[in-house]
Design a protein around this motif. Structure first.
Motif, short mmCIF file in Angstrom:
data_model
loop_
_atom_site.label_atom_id
_atom_site.label_comp_id
_atom_site.label_asym_id
_atom_site.label_seq_id
_atom_site.Cartn_x
_atom_site.Cartn_y
_atom_site.Cartn_z
N THR A 110 -68.04 -38.40 50.41
CA THR A 110 -68.69 -37.19 50.89
C THR A 110 -68.76 -37.24 52.40
O THR A 110 -68.76 -38.33 52.99
CB THR A 110 -70.13 -37.08 50.35
N PHE A 111 -68.81 -36.07 53.05
CA PHE A 111 -69.00 -36.03 54.49
C PHE A 111 -70.47 -35.82 54.84
O PHE A 111 -70.84 -35.86 56.01
CB PHE A 111 -68.16 -34.91 55.13
N ILE A 112 -71.30 -35.60 53.80
CA ILE A 112 -72.67 -35.22 54.13
C ILE A 112 -73.43 -36.36 54.79
O ILE A 112 -74.29 -36.16 55.64
CB ILE A 112 -73.40 -34.69 52.88
N THR A 113 -73.06 -37.62 54.43
CA THR A 113 -73.75 -38.74 55.07
C THR A 113 -73.38 -38.81 56.54
O THR A 113 -74.20 -39.15 57.39
CB THR A 113 -73.37 -40.06 54.39
N PHE A 114 -72.12 -38.45 56.84
CA PHE A 114 -71.71 -38.44 58.24
C PHE A 114 -72.50 -37.37 59.00
O PHE A 114 -73.02 -37.62 60.10
CB PHE A 114 -70.21 -38.17 58.36
N ALA A 115 -72.62 -36.19 58.37
CA ALA A 115 -73.37 -35.11 59.02
C ALA A 115 -74.82 -35.55 59.25
O ALA A 115 -75.38 -35.37 60.33
CB ALA A 115 -73.32 -33.85 58.17
N TRP A 139 -85.66 -29.29 72.85
CA TRP A 139 -85.21 -28.29 71.87
C TRP A 139 -83.97 -28.73 71.09
O TRP A 139 -83.99 -28.71 69.85
CB TRP A 139 -84.97 -26.93 72.56
N PRO A 140 -82.91 -29.19 71.80
CA PRO A 140 -81.76 -29.69 71.01
C PRO A 140 -82.16 -30.85 70.10
O PRO A 140 -81.68 -30.94 68.96
CB PRO A 140 -80.78 -30.15 72.08
N ALA A 141 -83.06 -31.69 70.59
CA ALA A 141 -83.49 -32.82 69.76
C ALA A 141 -84.17 -32.32 68.50
O ALA A 141 -83.91 -32.80 67.39
CB ALA A 141 -84.43 -33.73 70.56
N ALA A 142 -85.05 -31.33 68.67
CA ALA A 142 -85.78 -30.81 67.51
C ALA A 142 -84.82 -30.15 66.53
O ALA A 142 -84.93 -30.34 65.31
CB ALA A 142 -86.85 -29.82 67.97
N ILE A 143 -83.85 -29.40 67.06
CA ILE A 143 -82.89 -28.73 66.17
C ILE A 143 -82.09 -29.77 65.38
O ILE A 143 -81.90 -29.66 64.16
CB ILE A 143 -81.95 -27.81 66.99
N CYS A 144 -81.65 -30.82 66.08
CA CYS A 144 -80.90 -31.88 65.39
C CYS A 144 -81.76 -32.56 64.34
O CYS A 144 -81.29 -32.88 63.24
CB CYS A 144 -80.42 -32.92 66.40
N ALA A 145 -83.02 -32.78 64.67
CA ALA A 145 -83.90 -33.45 63.71
C ALA A 145 -84.02 -32.60 62.45
O ALA A 145 -83.92 -33.12 61.32
CB ALA A 145 -85.27 -33.69 64.33
N VAL A 146 -84.18 -31.27 62.63
CA VAL A 146 -84.32 -30.40 61.46
C VAL A 146 -83.02 -30.40 60.64
O VAL A 146 -83.04 -30.54 59.41
CB VAL A 146 -84.67 -28.96 61.92
N LEU A 147 -81.87 -30.31 61.35
CA LEU A 147 -80.60 -30.30 60.63
C LEU A 147 -80.36 -31.64 59.92
O LEU A 147 -79.86 -31.68 58.80
CB LEU A 147 -79.45 -30.02 61.60
N GLY A 148 -80.73 -32.75 60.60
CA GLY A 148 -80.58 -34.06 59.98
C GLY A 148 -81.41 -34.16 58.71
O GLY A 148 -80.94 -34.63 57.66
N PHE A 149 -82.64 -33.69 58.81
CA PHE A 149 -83.55 -33.72 57.66
C PHE A 149 -82.98 -32.87 56.53
O PHE A 149 -82.97 -33.28 55.36
CB PHE A 149 -84.91 -33.19 58.12
N ALA A 150 -82.45 -31.69 56.90
CA ALA A 150 -81.87 -30.80 55.89
C ALA A 150 -80.64 -31.46 55.24
O ALA A 150 -80.46 -31.37 54.01
CB ALA A 150 -81.48 -29.47 56.54
N SER A 151 -79.82 -32.14 56.04
CA SER A 151 -78.63 -32.78 55.45
C SER A 151 -79.06 -33.86 54.46
O SER A 151 -78.44 -34.02 53.40
CB SER A 151 -77.76 -33.45 56.51
N ILE A 152 -80.11 -34.60 54.83
CA ILE A 152 -80.55 -35.65 53.91
C ILE A 152 -81.07 -35.03 52.62
O ILE A 152 -80.78 -35.51 51.51
CB ILE A 152 -81.63 -36.52 54.59
N LEU A 153 -81.80 -33.90 52.74
CA LEU A 153 -82.29 -33.23 51.53
C LEU A 153 -81.11 -32.75 50.67
O LEU A 153 -81.12 -32.91 49.44
CB LEU A 153 -83.17 -32.05 51.91
N ALA A 154 -80.10 -32.18 51.33
CA ALA A 154 -78.94 -31.69 50.58
C ALA A 154 -78.23 -32.85 49.88
O ALA A 154 -77.79 -32.73 48.73
CB ALA A 154 -77.97 -30.98 51.54
N TRP A 155 -78.14 -33.97 50.60
CA TRP A 155 -77.51 -35.17 50.04
C TRP A 155 -78.30 -35.63 48.80
O TRP A 155 -77.71 -35.92 47.74
CB TRP A 155 -77.44 -36.20 51.16
N LEU A 156 -79.62 -35.67 48.92
CA LEU A 156 -80.43 -36.10 47.78
C LEU A 156 -80.26 -35.12 46.62
O LEU A 156 -80.13 -35.51 45.46
CB LEU A 156 -81.91 -36.17 48.17
N TRP A 157 -80.29 -33.83 46.95
CA TRP A 157 -80.26 -32.79 45.91
C TRP A 157 -78.96 -32.88 45.10
O TRP A 157 -78.97 -32.83 43.88
CB TRP A 157 -80.37 -31.42 46.58
#
Lengths: 366, 852
Positions: free
Chosen positions: B602-607, B625-643
């Motif tokens: 999967t590429f999701i772990t890379f993302a 701001w970029p840091a916060a956006i990345c943090a949210v996207l990182g968190f979302a990717s981890i959730l998608a990976w778990l899901w």
């Protein structure tokens, strides 16, 4: 033979390849602990390496060898190689810890020197108030260093004394030793303290009996020969004035700025008033609580007994010169060396050395 | 005593199939296995998560960082070759030595052990993969991004220059540049990756062993890795806690280490060395583990004193947590603690010695085959013994006063780390290389490399002992010529280049084209452990069928093992459903309990790693701001990976894994690997929290003005309310788990919704305490510490809320049912820890000022 002595068993106190010469009372016991562990280590290293090489060679696989069942456990052997080293370690620990206790507890009667470390220099403040960038100590006397740092962590190390102590901001660190050999040695900062950590080194001088007193008197003489304003500047920087009093926009803000001190009228907390003159400054140094300016906390400590007359003159000259209106006058008035007016201290020669040439001032500006 | 390898309970062995399945059946099995475990081709290769790919990338990256750190070391030796040199400026030199230490410790020594373990541990355990392949991949990408960021900073003259130990106040008030932030954030990020790998390896050793491999039969390597992974779990979190405090001071002026506002620079030293000393053993023990595998193979005999080695490894790991103060002997701590830590520092020599004696005894009873790997083992042990013995010397306090922060220590630590870590790793390269690409390294080049490295090393580092005792301090960029250091330094510098030449030969041997070289024969060293079942070149499925084990050296003990495994006569010889499967066994007895399906490419772990990295990197530059956006996207990717990738409900309950055994495909609670991973992760998390609480009490013992009189906040009311809310939320989460299990949706959704609301209210109440009492965290360390504890707890509650909502969504989507309840079980486990965190926080910030 020389090589053996260097590597293995130097005569008492002498430098070897391993350790520099011994120049303090604790050095011998530190070195004894070292030689004990050194020899134990050498023996163990030899046993381990010889055994390893021998077994790898003697039991190498030869042609025609067939596998056989081997022991993979030998309880008495395993017990032996656990217990014997444990006992040796107990001995080494006891030896080391007793030595440590000696180094830790300063004796009751010590000659105290205050040490201030900062990036990247040392100030040693001697009991008579002399401040100097080198550590000078009398021979055969218990010396205690009371150390603090103005900025980051530093560490004072004198290799020939075998002593080292970190100096951590926000607390006092102590170190004591008794130097046994007159001479000049290295002293360095061993805690990484920023860009010029490498440059933070100076000398330790151990004086012959009587030599320390002479050296300190010479330093006072240096002070007496300085132009007063310059002496005052030095004291302002070295003796803590700058912690609270601002000059040229630098320094602390607890006390009044020195620009406004001389020549202005001041209101005191007891309701009285006075003009800032020589007497006012003198009184503020010797007996500060007698006239506390309104708007400032009554926290100035007394310096009674801590300054010589010449030094007080220097401070007055320095403070006066800080007020632009009186600067020229101060320079005229205080042109002669600080010690000149005092009866006993006046030096016969009238051609004055310029202040920058003498030891205390020049070295500390580095 | 002599035969402790016998099964503890006397159960009989499970025999392989008496006859091999027909060739046609076997061909079908192999096709399906190959298809299932196929490594992606082309650019998709980088989406692979299998341990053999990730482990290889990990090893290569860690080794590249080693070479980078080595070049930095050469720069230093050039600068120090002659007195008064100006090859490097003071500022540049400080960047170089800081980066050399940080790179070698954080980007090479720890990662390489994790890399080698990811690569070979599954094969040693006869498993097809680690239990969480995607977690390994995530950890690798985090490591790579963070490592390049930290190491690259030197090319912009922006590298950290506070030393790898980063002592404040030098690194807070006196180094305004970006370097210290790069160190703190870049390496924190990598530390998180290290903890992820530790979790993976612990669960791997405990749960994915082959049937029959009882706890007393585990290969020594796995024992060591277990010990080391547990050490990582307890050693890294204090450093992460320290990093948080130091970065808060740098970024927001919270005065944790500023003595003028109640802080104390020594707290950092404690937190750093609580990590830093175990760290030495974390990098050393895995190399001993390699020695413990190599020595028996070349002596052709089982290790002597297996149980002693295991006990000694555990003992070393345990003791190593009691040594940290020996890095602080000169700071002026109380005499009694110096005595205790001095004793412990000397005592650790005993278990270390026992391990070495066992290896030597093994050589004595065996018949030793000459090989390059053994040569490096020998050189490593001899070098390490010197380093260990100088270690005993510096444990003796009066001598430490002389040696501390001098070049003697530089000599000592390189003898320990190069002898104890790098020599065995090179030995490991020579030993394991055929497993990676089917071809052996050159024995001849290996011997040349060995002698260059050995001679070069000792020429470099032996003289440092002498310069140090003569008084040469560490971390100086130059020295005057009148101090007697000149000749010795020049010798060191020459030695460094001989050493580098040795590594150049080794590097050439590893990288040289081997196209014409014949494949190595299978099990080339006649080793006894399972990783040598691999075919040359090895197959992507790892092991053809998972064998039943009855001894420590199955290839020596079990006749025909290789044939039986190859012919699929053991467990899981097939992949009928096209899923990647491996066996899960019980912790002590290794009885098979589950057939685990692990996830694929999967590429999701890379993302996820890239966004997590973005959050840390942008935060370094204070680009919030970029840091916060990345943090949210990182968190979302981890959730998608778990899901999408975890807790999938299988199409059937049980699967026939062969030899008449049927195993469940789904397990939850302590039977599942996920539960163990959560439990272990939370132990690490709890350790970080305890470190913060330790900080609170440290200030109380060290400072008169902590807590200040009168205490400015946060009061008793808000923290108590917060704790009450959180405890209710915890109870309701447990009720929701019950409701799910009883299949009562109303109870489940009802209690979970209430739990979410209460958790949000609890987090808000924790922050309300210091907020409403107007605690200004920049004013004094007390206020800052209260805010940090409250903030830590609130952040954990926020994560807990996401988890609760996740469980509700899983059930709504039909991905969690009454019987398939891993999600809510693990979330409940998280909440046990969250509840403890909240209760302790409330008790400390509200209760302690009352009793102090």
């Amino acid at each position: 033979m020389t090589l053996f002595r260097l590597l293995a068993l130097p005569a008492a106190g002498e430098a070897s390849l391993w350790l520099p010469e011994q120049a303090s009372t604790v050095a011998a016991s530190v070195d004894e602990a070292w030689w004990l562990v050194y020899w134990v280590s050498a023996v163990f290293f030899a046993i381990i390496v010889v055994a390893q090489v021998y077994f790898m060679w003697a039991y190498r696989r030869r042609a025609g060898w067939t596998e056989q069942k081997t022991a993979h456990h030998n309880f008495p052997l395993e017990l032996t190689w656990s217990i014997i080293p444990s006992l040796i370690i107990v001995v080494m620990f006891v030896k080391g810890f007793l030595g440590f206790l000696d180094m830790r507890m300063p004796p009751a009667d010590t000659y105290d020197i205050t040490v201030v470390a900062r990036k990247w220099s040392w100030s040693f403040i001697y009991p008579n108030g002399v401040v100097h960038p080198e550590l000078h100590v009398p021979v055969d006397r218990n010396v205690k260093l009371v150390m603090s740092s103005d900025d980051v962590i530093h560490s004072l190390f004198v290799p020939v004394f075998r002593v080292k102590q970190d100096i951590v901001p926000g607390r006092y660190n102590y170190l004591w030793f008794n130097a046994t050999k007159p001479g000049t040695y290295d002293l360095e900062c061993t805690e990484y303290c920023g860009t010029n950590h490498s440059e933070m080194r100076t000398k330790t001088v151990v004086h012959e009996p009587g030599g320390m007193e002479r050296w300190l008197e010479d330093r006072i003489e240096d002070i007496m020969k300085m132009p007063p304003i310059e002496l005052g500047t030095l004291l302002y920087n070295q003796r803590g004035c700058s912690q609270c009093h601002m000059v040229d926009g630098k320094g602390g803000t607890v006390g009044p700025k020195f620009e406004q001190t001389f020549g202005n009228r001041h209101q005191f907390t007891d309701g009285s008033q006075a003009v800032g003159d020589e007497n006012y400054i003198r009184e503020s140094v010797m007996n500060p609580q007698a006239q506390v300016r309104t708007g400032f906390p009554p926290t100035m400590p007394t310096y009674k007994g801590l300054f010589r007359e010449a030094e007080i003159r220097g401070l007055i000259a320095f403070i006066k010169s800080q007020n632009p209106k009186f600067k020229a006058e101060a320079e005229r008035e205080y042109a002669k060396p600080a010690g000149e007016t005092e009866a006993g201290d006046a030096s016969p020669d009238s051609d004055l050395p310029d202040g920058g040439a003498n030891g205390a001032a020049s070295a500390d500006e580095n | 005593m002599s035969d402790d390898a016998r099964p503890l309970d006397g159960t009989h062995d499970v025999a392989p199939l008496a006859s091999a399945p027909s060739a046609e059946i076997r061909r079908g099995q192999e096709e399906r296995l190959a298809k299932t475990w196929q490594t992606p081709k082309g650019w998709r290769y980088w989406s692979d998560v299998n341990n053999s790919s990730v482990g290889l990338w990990y090893t290569a990256a860690a080794f590249a960082f080693f070479l980078f750190g080595g070049v930095l070391a050469l720069l230093m030796r050039v600068q120090l070759a002659v007195p008064g040199n100006d090859f490097l400026t003071a500022d540049r030199y400080n960047q170089v030595f800081t980066l050399h230490g940080s790179v070698m410790m954080f980007l090479f020594a720890v990662p390489i052990l994790e890399a080698i373990s990811i690569l070979f541990l599954p094969q040693m355990l006869g498993a097809r993969d680690l239990p969480f392949p995607r977690l390994s991949a995530y950890g690798f990408w985090c490591f790579l991004i963070g490592g390049v960021f930290v190491a690259g900073s030197i090319f912009f003259d922006a590298a950290p220059k506070g030393g790898w130990f980063m002592y404040p106040p030098l690194t807070t008030a006196y180094q305004p540049g970006i370097g210290a932030d790069i160190w703190l954030l870049g390496l924190s990020f990598i530390e998180i990756a290290s903890i992820a790998a530790a979790v993976e390896l612990i669960v791997g050793v405990l749960k994915t062993r082959p049937p029959g491999m009882r706890i007393n039969l585990i290969p020594l390597y796995s024992w060591y890795i277990l010990v080391v992974a547990v050490m990582i779990l307890f050693a890294f979190p204090p450093l992460i806690a320290g990093d948080i405090l130091l970065e808060m001071e740098r970024a927001f002026d919270w005065p944790f280490f500023d003595p003028a506002r109640g802080g104390d620079p020594l707290l950092w030293q404690h937190l750093f060395w609580i990590f830093g000393h175990p760290e030495v053993y974390i990098v050393f023990l895995p190399s001993v583990a390699l020695i413990a595998m190599i020595v028996p193979t070349f002596a052709k005999t089982p290790i002597v004193g297996y149980s002693w080695v295991v006990l000694a490894a555990v003992g070393t790991g345990f003791l190593s947590f009691g040594l940290w103060v020996h890095h602080m002997f000169t700071t002026g701590l109380p005499g009694i603690s110096l005595g205790l830590f001095s004793a412990a520092s000397e005592a650790v020599a005993i278990p270390t010695g026992v391990q070495i004696f066992c290896f030597i005894a093994t050589l004595a009873v065996g018949r030793v085959v000459r090989s390059t790997a053994m040569l490096f083992v020998f050189g490593g042990l001899a070098t390490f013994v010197i380093g260990g013995l100088t270690g005993v010397m510096v444990a003796i306090v009066p001598f430490d006063f002389q040696a501390h922060d001098s070049y003697f220590i530089v000599g000592h630590l390189h003898y320990v780390l190069v002898g104890g870590t790098i020599f065995p790793i090179v030995a490991g390269f020579y030993y394991f290389y055929p497993l990676v690409n089917g071809k052996a390294l050159s024995e001849r080049l290996g011997r040349i490399a060995f002698w260059l490295i050995l001679v070069g090393f000792h020429t470099t580092f032996l003289p440092m002992h002498w310069t140090g005792l003569r008084g040469m301090p560490r971390r100086v960029y130059t020295y005057p010529s009148d101090m007697g250091f000149d000749t010795l330094n020049l010798i060191s510098s020459i030695g460094a280049f001989v050493l580098a030449a040795g590594f150049a030969v080794f590097l050439w041997d590893v990288l040289r084209p081997k196209g014409k070289q014949p494949l190595s024969k299978r099990n080339p060293w006649n080793a006894g452990t399972l990783e040598w079942l691999a075919e040359m070149p090895s197959r992507s499925w790892g092991v053809r069928s998972i064998p039943e084990i009855d001894g420590r050296y199955p290839l020596w003990d079990q006749p025909n093992l290789m044939r039986d495994v190859d012919e699929g006569r053991f467990y899981l010889p097939d992949a009928e459903e096209g899923f990647r499967e491996t066996l899960v066994t019980s912790v002590i007895d290794a009885q098979p309990i589950q057939c685990l399906r692990v996830s694929g490419p999967t590429f999701i772990t890379f993302a996820a790693a890239a966004f997590t990295g973005g959050a840390f990197v942008f935060a370094t530059f204070y680009w919030w701001w970029p840091a916060a956006i990345c943090a949210v996207l990182g968190f979302a990717s981890i959730l998608a990976w778990l899901w999408t990738g975890t807790a999938a409900i299988p199409e059937k309950d049980m699967k026939d894994v062969g030899l008449g055994l049927s195993l469940p495909l789904y397990a939850s609670g302590p039977a599942s690997v996920g539960w163990w991973a959560m439990f272990i992760t939370m132990l690490g998390d709890m350790t970080a929290f305890v470190s913060l609480v330790f900080g609170y009490f440290f200030y109380w013992t060290a400072r008169e003005d902590f807590p200040p009189e009168p205490t400015p906040g946060p009061g008793v009311f808000w923290p108590s309310v917060a704790a009450a809310f959180v405890l209710c939320s915890w109870g309701l989460t447990l009720l929701a788990r019950r409701g799910n299990r009883d299949d009562r949706p109303l109870v489940f959704y009802g209690s979970l919704s209430a739990a979410v609301l209460l958790a949000i209210a609890g987090a808000a109440a924790f922050l309300a305490g210091p907020w409403l009492t107007e605690l200004d965290p920049t004013e004094h360390v007390y206020q800052a510490t209260v805010w940090v504890l409250a903030g830590w707890t609130a952040a954990h509650l926020a994560v807990g809320v996401v988890m609760q909502l996740y469980c509700a969504a899983r059930r709504l989507a039909g991905r969690m049912t009454a019987r398939r309840d891993i999600d809510i079980t693990n979330v409940a486990l998280y909440w046990h820890f969250a509840a403890i965190t909240a209760a302790v926080t409330a008790a400390v910030i509200a209760g302690f000022p009352l009793v102090a």
